[in-house]
Design a protein around this motif. Structure first.
Motif, PDB file in Angstrom:
ATOM      1  N   LEU A  27      51.855  28.052 -52.891  1.00  0.00           N
ATOM      2  CA  LEU A  27      50.991  27.111 -53.460  1.00  0.00           C
ATOM      3  C   LEU A  27      52.467  26.339 -54.225  1.00  0.00           C
ATOM      4  O   LEU A  27      52.375  25.310 -54.786  1.00  0.00           O
ATOM      5  N   TYR A  60      45.078  28.305 -56.770  1.00  0.00           N
ATOM      6  CA  TYR A  60      44.622  30.097 -56.365  1.00  0.00           C
ATOM      7  C   TYR A  60      43.523  29.985 -57.108  1.00  0.00           C
ATOM      8  O   TYR A  60      42.272  30.993 -56.039  1.00  0.00           O
ATOM      9  N   ASP A  89      41.981  20.630 -52.281  1.00  0.00           N
ATOM     10  CA  ASP A  89      43.515  20.775 -53.344  1.00  0.00           C
ATOM     11  C   ASP A  89      42.957  19.505 -53.828  1.00  0.00           C
ATOM     12  O   ASP A  89      44.403  19.383 -54.886  1.00  0.00           O
TER      13      ASP A  89
END
Length: 117
Positions: A27, A60, A89
């Motif tokens: 990430l 996350y 995202d």
């Protein structure tokens, strides 16, 4: 750089073990690439390390990584006429655009900016 950002992301998430390092590093790297592309820069300045840690930690958390009881990526569910919205995202990243603006290289040009061959 990545290890410093990893430690900050883990701190923000309250993680004190190394069990989730692999997904967090993924990430973080993805967030770094997004910041580089958005700002049209080659190297991420130190001033953005904390912001990258925040974005990676938020993705996350929002995606429910590390938890088995979360419906990943579902933003809302409507029963009448069955509507399901998924979180992206991109929407997470967009919350931080104002903090990235000072770092955008406005003189940089991408091939897509040139308007054709």
């Amino acid at each position: 750089m990545e290890l410093e950002i990893l430690e900050n992301s883990k701190m923000l998430l309250g993680i004190d073990c190394d069990d989730f390092n692999e997904i967090l590093l993924f990430l973080i790297r993805d967030t770094i690439e997004a910041v580089i592309a958005y700002c049209k820069i080659a190297i991420v300045p130190n001033q953005l390390y904390g912001l990258i840690a925040q974005i990676a930690a938020e993705i996350y958390r929002d995606r429910g990584y590390g938890r088995s009881d979360v419906s990943r990526g579902i933003k809302s569910i409507t029963e009448g006429d069955r509507k399901v919205e998924f979180e992206s995202d991109a929407s997470c990243f967009e919350r931080y655009v104002s903090r990235l603006e000072p770092f955008v290289n406005k003189s940089a040009r991408l091939p897509s900016d040139l308007g054709g061959a």
